[in-house]
Design a protein around this motif. Structure first.
Motif, short mmCIF file in Angstrom:
data_model
loop_
_atom_site.label_atom_id
_atom_site.label_comp_id
_atom_site.label_asym_id
_atom_site.label_seq_id
_atom_site.Cartn_x
_atom_site.Cartn_y
_atom_site.Cartn_z
N TYR A 71 -28.93 -29.45 -4.15
CA TYR A 71 -29.89 -28.41 -4.55
C TYR A 71 -31.23 -28.62 -3.85
O TYR A 71 -31.82 -27.67 -3.31
N ILE A 72 -31.70 -29.86 -3.83
CA ILE A 72 -32.97 -30.18 -3.19
C ILE A 72 -32.93 -29.81 -1.70
O ILE A 72 -33.89 -29.25 -1.15
N ALA A 73 -31.81 -30.09 -1.06
CA ALA A 73 -31.66 -29.75 0.36
C ALA A 73 -31.74 -28.25 0.58
O ALA A 73 -32.36 -27.77 1.55
N THR A 74 -31.14 -27.47 -0.32
CA THR A 74 -31.20 -26.02 -0.17
C THR A 74 -32.63 -25.51 -0.33
O THR A 74 -33.05 -24.56 0.34
N LYS A 75 -33.39 -26.14 -1.21
CA LYS A 75 -34.77 -25.70 -1.42
C LYS A 75 -35.64 -26.04 -0.21
O LYS A 75 -36.60 -25.32 0.10
N GLY A 76 -35.33 -27.14 0.47
CA GLY A 76 -36.01 -27.41 1.74
C GLY A 76 -35.67 -26.36 2.77
O GLY A 76 -36.54 -25.92 3.55
N ALA A 77 -34.42 -25.94 2.79
CA ALA A 77 -34.01 -24.89 3.73
C ALA A 77 -34.72 -23.57 3.43
O ALA A 77 -35.04 -22.82 4.35
N VAL A 78 -34.96 -23.28 2.15
CA VAL A 78 -35.67 -22.06 1.78
C VAL A 78 -37.09 -22.07 2.36
O VAL A 78 -37.59 -21.04 2.84
N VAL A 79 -37.75 -23.23 2.33
CA VAL A 79 -39.09 -23.32 2.91
C VAL A 79 -39.04 -23.01 4.40
O VAL A 79 -39.85 -22.22 4.92
N GLY A 80 -38.08 -23.61 5.12
CA GLY A 80 -37.96 -23.35 6.55
C GLY A 80 -37.61 -21.91 6.84
O GLY A 80 -38.18 -21.29 7.76
N LEU A 81 -36.69 -21.35 6.08
CA LEU A 81 -36.31 -19.95 6.24
C LEU A 81 -37.52 -19.04 6.06
O LEU A 81 -37.73 -18.09 6.84
#
Length: 268
Positions: free
Chosen positions: A172-182
């Motif tokens: 989940y934490i990794a996906t939230k990092g991806a959301v920031v980059g996106l």
């Protein structure tokens, strides 16, 4: 050189008017529960019309009925992994309400297991919902957001990205990092089109996702408050008010940013 005596200082007496979202249309994913539901209620309370997207059809129907007692809402039970269904739902909201001004992406899952042991299919599903799902709605809504002239994209992040915990939520934490980059990449692409894109990253809030997870809720409350600079638990109105800011003209010069609403637990 210009004569400074001829310069008139600009003023901002009407700045409070910029927070008005009355009459605008928002699409909100993950709208049946938790903070997605909170934002839907905040927007309707502020006079906006809302299109609700969630996979939980029964809960979504109840939310739709509740919101229509106060304003205008339409619900579409959709799995955000289904590109055709997402596109059709967004198009239907735009058709019914005459366009889309705001997109809020909140739909997410949080598989729980150490990264060393987690099933990779679960990780792929989390990425598909929590990251690619956001891009699906963006692609479907972008023509309407651009046509609005004041389009707003609000993607949900999380304080967990900044903390790297709690344990077991690594995927989940990794996906939230991806959301920031996106969102940062989106801001570069869409802001020249008149559309802003920002991340709203909440801390710990007492919602359905938290309910029942802890044997001693009072002890959990104390542990959260101890970590925060603001010594109270957050309320959904804190999130709703921040979402209204990001959805309104008040944030027109803000894009590509991550706004933490966590009581000063972390600092970005």
């Amino acid at each position: 050189m210009q004569d400074s005596s001829e310069y008139t200082e600009p003023t901002a007496f009407d700045a409070s008017d910029l927070f008005n979202i009355e009459g605008r249309t928002a699409v909100i994913t993950g709208a049946a529960h938790g903070l997605g539901l909170a934002i839907a209620t905040a927007f309707v309370g502020a006079g906006a019309k809302v299109g609700l997207i969630d996979i939980d059809a029964d809960a979504l129907a109840g939310v739709e009925a509740m919101l229509n007692k106060r304003g205008q809402a339409v619900a579409h039970a959709v799995d955000v992994r289904d590109t055709d269904a997402v596109t059709a739902a967004v198009r239907a909201v735009a058709s019914q309400f005459g366009g889309i001004d705001i997109l809020v992406n909140d739909a997410a899952i949080f598989p729980s297991a150490p990264l060393a042991d987690i099933d990779l299919d679960e990780v792929a599903t989390a990425l598909d919902i929590n990251v690619v799902g956001y891009l699906r709605t963006v692609q479907a809504a972008l023509p309407y957001l651009e046509a609005s002239g004041r389009g707003r994209i609000i993607n949900f992040g999380s304080v967990t990205f900044f903390l790297g915990n709690p344990d077991g939520l690594g995927a989940y934490i990794a996906t939230k990092g991806a959301v920031v980059g996106l969102t940062r990449a989106l801001a570069r692409e869409v802001s020249p089109l008149g559309v802003t894109a920002n991340v709203l990253a909440p801390g710990a809030f007492p919602t359905r996702a938290e309910f029942g997870l802890y044997e001693d809720p009072a002890a959990f409350d104390r542990s959260v408050i101890e970590k925060q600079s603001v010594k109270r638990r957050g309320s959904v109105s804190d999130i709703g008010a921040t979402a209204i800011y990001l959805a309104s003209d008040a944030s027109a010069f803000v894009t590509g940013q991550t706004l933490l609403v966590d009581g000063g637990w972390t600092f970005n």
